[in-house]
Design an enzyme around this catalytic site. Structure first.
Site, PDB file in Angstrom:
ATOM      1  N   PHE A 125       0.857  -1.191   0.000  1.00 18.66           N
ATOM      2  CA  PHE A 125       0.000   0.000   0.000  1.00 18.66           C
ATOM      3  C   PHE A 125       0.898   1.248   0.000  1.00 18.66           C
ATOM      4  O   PHE A 125       1.898   1.286   0.720  1.00 18.66           O
ATOM      5  CB  PHE A 125      -0.914  -0.018   1.234  1.00 18.66           C
ATOM      6  CG  PHE A 125      -1.965   1.042   1.191  1.00 18.66           C
ATOM      7  CD1 PHE A 125      -3.116   0.853   0.442  1.00 18.66           C
ATOM      8  CD2 PHE A 125      -1.797   2.243   1.861  1.00 18.66           C
ATOM      9  CE1 PHE A 125      -4.083   1.844   0.371  1.00 18.66           C
ATOM     10  CE2 PHE A 125      -2.771   3.236   1.791  1.00 18.66           C
ATOM     11  CZ  PHE A 125      -3.912   3.033   1.048  1.00 18.66           C
ATOM     12  N   ASP A 196       1.207  -5.235   8.315  1.00 18.53           N
ATOM     13  CA  ASP A 196       0.068  -4.317   8.238  1.00 18.53           C
ATOM     14  C   ASP A 196      -1.182  -5.201   8.081  1.00 18.53           C
ATOM     15  O   ASP A 196      -1.322  -5.928   7.098  1.00 18.53           O
ATOM     16  CB  ASP A 196       0.252  -3.382   7.030  1.00 18.53           C
ATOM     17  CG  ASP A 196      -0.859  -2.351   6.895  1.00 18.53           C
ATOM     18  OD1 ASP A 196      -1.966  -2.590   7.418  1.00 18.53           O
ATOM     19  OD2 ASP A 196      -0.629  -1.318   6.233  1.00 18.53           O
ATOM     20  N   TYR A 221     -11.196   1.237  10.503  1.00 19.08           N
ATOM     21  CA  TYR A 221     -12.429   1.711   9.836  1.00 19.08           C
ATOM     22  C   TYR A 221     -12.916   0.761   8.760  1.00 19.08           C
ATOM     23  O   TYR A 221     -13.938   1.000   8.135  1.00 19.08           O
ATOM     24  CB  TYR A 221     -12.262   3.131   9.262  1.00 19.08           C
ATOM     25  CG  TYR A 221     -10.979   3.408   8.495  1.00 19.08           C
ATOM     26  CD1 TYR A 221     -10.817   2.966   7.192  1.00 19.08           C
ATOM     27  CD2 TYR A 221      -9.953   4.134   9.086  1.00 19.08           C
ATOM     28  CE1 TYR A 221      -9.651   3.223   6.494  1.00 19.08           C
ATOM     29  CE2 TYR A 221      -8.777   4.400   8.393  1.00 19.08           C
ATOM     30  CZ  TYR A 221      -8.632   3.941   7.095  1.00 19.08           C
ATOM     31  OH  TYR A 221      -7.479   4.199   6.417  1.00 19.08           O
ATOM     32  N   LYS A 222     -12.176  -0.325   8.519  1.00 19.14           N
ATOM     33  CA  LYS A 222     -12.592  -1.275   7.473  1.00 19.14           C
ATOM     34  C   LYS A 222     -13.427  -2.370   8.139  1.00 19.14           C
ATOM     35  O   LYS A 222     -14.538  -2.112   8.574  1.00 19.14           O
ATOM     36  CB  LYS A 222     -11.362  -1.817   6.758  1.00 19.14           C
ATOM     37  CG  LYS A 222     -10.469  -0.715   6.155  1.00 19.14           C
ATOM     38  CD  LYS A 222      -9.227  -1.317   5.548  1.00 19.14           C
ATOM     39  CE  LYS A 222      -8.184  -0.287   5.226  1.00 19.14           C
ATOM     40  NZ  LYS A 222      -8.527   0.587   4.113  1.00 19.14           N
TER      41      LYS A 222
END
Ligand SMILES: Cc1ncc(COP(=O)(O)O)c(C=O)c1O
Length: 411
Positions: A125, A196, A221-222
């Protein structure tokens, strides 16, 4: 044999997690396949927020003690620890994933002083790579970020590598690394392993302690349903906590913040990785998100998302005959996180055409259509409807409508 709507309805009828959907607010008419980017809102969230608002009004600053607001980063961290296979006291909620990456990459370099390389994957990412680049620039002195493709990782674990930094589930393809074997390989080469977990926590069981993981970060938040901008978390193996002098030292990580002593002395436990004042409103919303897992067996959640991923793939083969569509996720849903991704040159417009039909997935540049399966609230019938709509958008070239080419700021 052709899969029909009644087949998938029967799958939903057998789903042991079917009842969890009622814990969330889902707008009628929408099929939400984007919980891997922003989880849906738990029904309990407004009440949790209201409790903090009320405490703020009534008890003002006394709330930090009376309602133990000051203890929330650790308390919520302990609850996340259970979801990722860690012990209480190894996880703290703070800041964003990006900021936590900075803290833990600096920590890894500190723990492995003779080595100066951060090894990662080219397709990681972007923020993970940016943070490592920034840290290498700041530290100079030969600190180097080395990025190789997934196939080259094992071979690149040389004697100069201080830390192997990987994202467990790739945000674009959904491909999932074997956490235990990469961690073991890093250790065998004398490096630390930093993971991560942004796209895995909450969608599958994780076993950080069992795998011997040293350091980890993740967003909430996922799949953890913490709400937009929810604070992230970090994990440090208990055996390492006392060895790390935080690079991003701040008063909330001090052993006694309210002594107001300018001489920094880190807290003895995981609290040393706090920096500033905790975001209490956001923590309240996150608590509601974490509580949705109280009665959930994550092995069942994983089994369901694998089943949804397999169903999506089979339905695409059945319904979508457009030659431009290409699976970019692993063929085997067991080797994938809780999402499936396809590439198409018109990917952006196709996603917009689907959104116009109430099917909410997302687009990842340059050409990826991504569909996430939050196992607590996505149904088999949702997958069925989504693929039917995808087939229709492709067959009718509905994506050619110029409205669907207007780029939004956030995609
Ligand atoms: C794998 C991964 N890491 C990090 C981030 C960034 O997290 P934050 O915005 O909390 O820094 C994201 C955001 O989507 C992500 O998917």
């Amino acid at each position: 044999m052709k899969i029909t709507r009644s087949d998938v309805e029967a799958m939903d009828a057998r789903d042991p997690l079917a009842g969890c959907r009622g814990w969330f607010v889902l707008p009628s008419g929408a099929i939400y396949l984007d919980g891997n980017s922003l989880g849906a809102m738990p029904r309990a969230t407004p009440e949790r927020l209201a409790q903090v608002v009320e405490a703020w009004q009534r008890d003002l600053i006394g709330s930090w003690n009376r309602h133990d607001w000051i203890g929330w980063p650790r308390r919520v961290g302990d609850r996340i620890a259970r979801l990722i296979g860690a012990q209480p006291g190894e996880v703290i909620v703070a800041d964003s994933t990006s900021v936590n990456l900075f803290k833990l990459l600096a920590a890894a370099l500190q723990c492995n002083p003779g080595r100066r390389v951060i090894l990662t994957e080219t397709d990681n990412f972007p923020t993970d790579v940016h943070v490592a680049q920034g840290l290498a620039r700041l530290l100079g002195g030969g600190v180097e970020l080395r990025a190789v493709d997934a196939a080259g990782l094992a071979g690149a674990l040389g004697h100069d590598v201080a830390v192997l930094m990987l994202t467990h589930v790739n945000y674009r393809s959904g491909a999932m690394h074997d956490m235990a074997s990469f961690t073991a390989a890093a250790h065998a080469a004398g490096a630390l392993a930093l993971w991560d977990l942004s796209h895995s926590a909450g969608a599958m069981p994780l076993h950080l302690d069992e795998a011997g993981v040293d350091l980890a970060v993740g967003g909430s938040y996922k799949f953890l349903n913490g709400g937009p901008g929810a604070p992230a978390y970090l994990f440090v193996a208990g055996r390492l906590i006392g060895l790390i002098e935080p690079a991003l030292a701040g008063w909330m990580g001090h052993a006694r913040p309210f002594d107001f002593d300018t001489a920094y002395e880190p807290a003895s436990g995981i609290e040393r990785f706090l920096v500033g004042t905790p975001p209490v409103l956001s923590l309240a919303a996150l608590t509601a998100g974490i509580e949705t897992f109280d009665a959930v067996d994550l092995r069942q959640a994983r089994a369901k998302s694998v089943a949804l991923g397999a169903l999506f793939r089979r339905l695409v083969q059945q319904e979508c005959h457009e030659p431009g569509l290409r699976l970019v996720s692993p063929d085997d849903p067991e080797r994938c996180g809780s999402q499936v991704s396809y590439a198409h040159p018109e990917g952006y417009a196709i996603v917009q055409a689907l959104i116009a039909r109430g099917i909410i997935g997302d687009f990842r540049a340059p050409d990826v259509l991504r569909f996430g399966f939050a196992p607590l609230y996505v149904r088999h019938v949702d997958v069925f409807e989504a693929v039917m709509a995808l087939g229709e958008v492709l067959a009718t070239r509905a994506y050619a409508d110029p409205r669907f080419r207007v780029r939004a700021l956030v995609t």
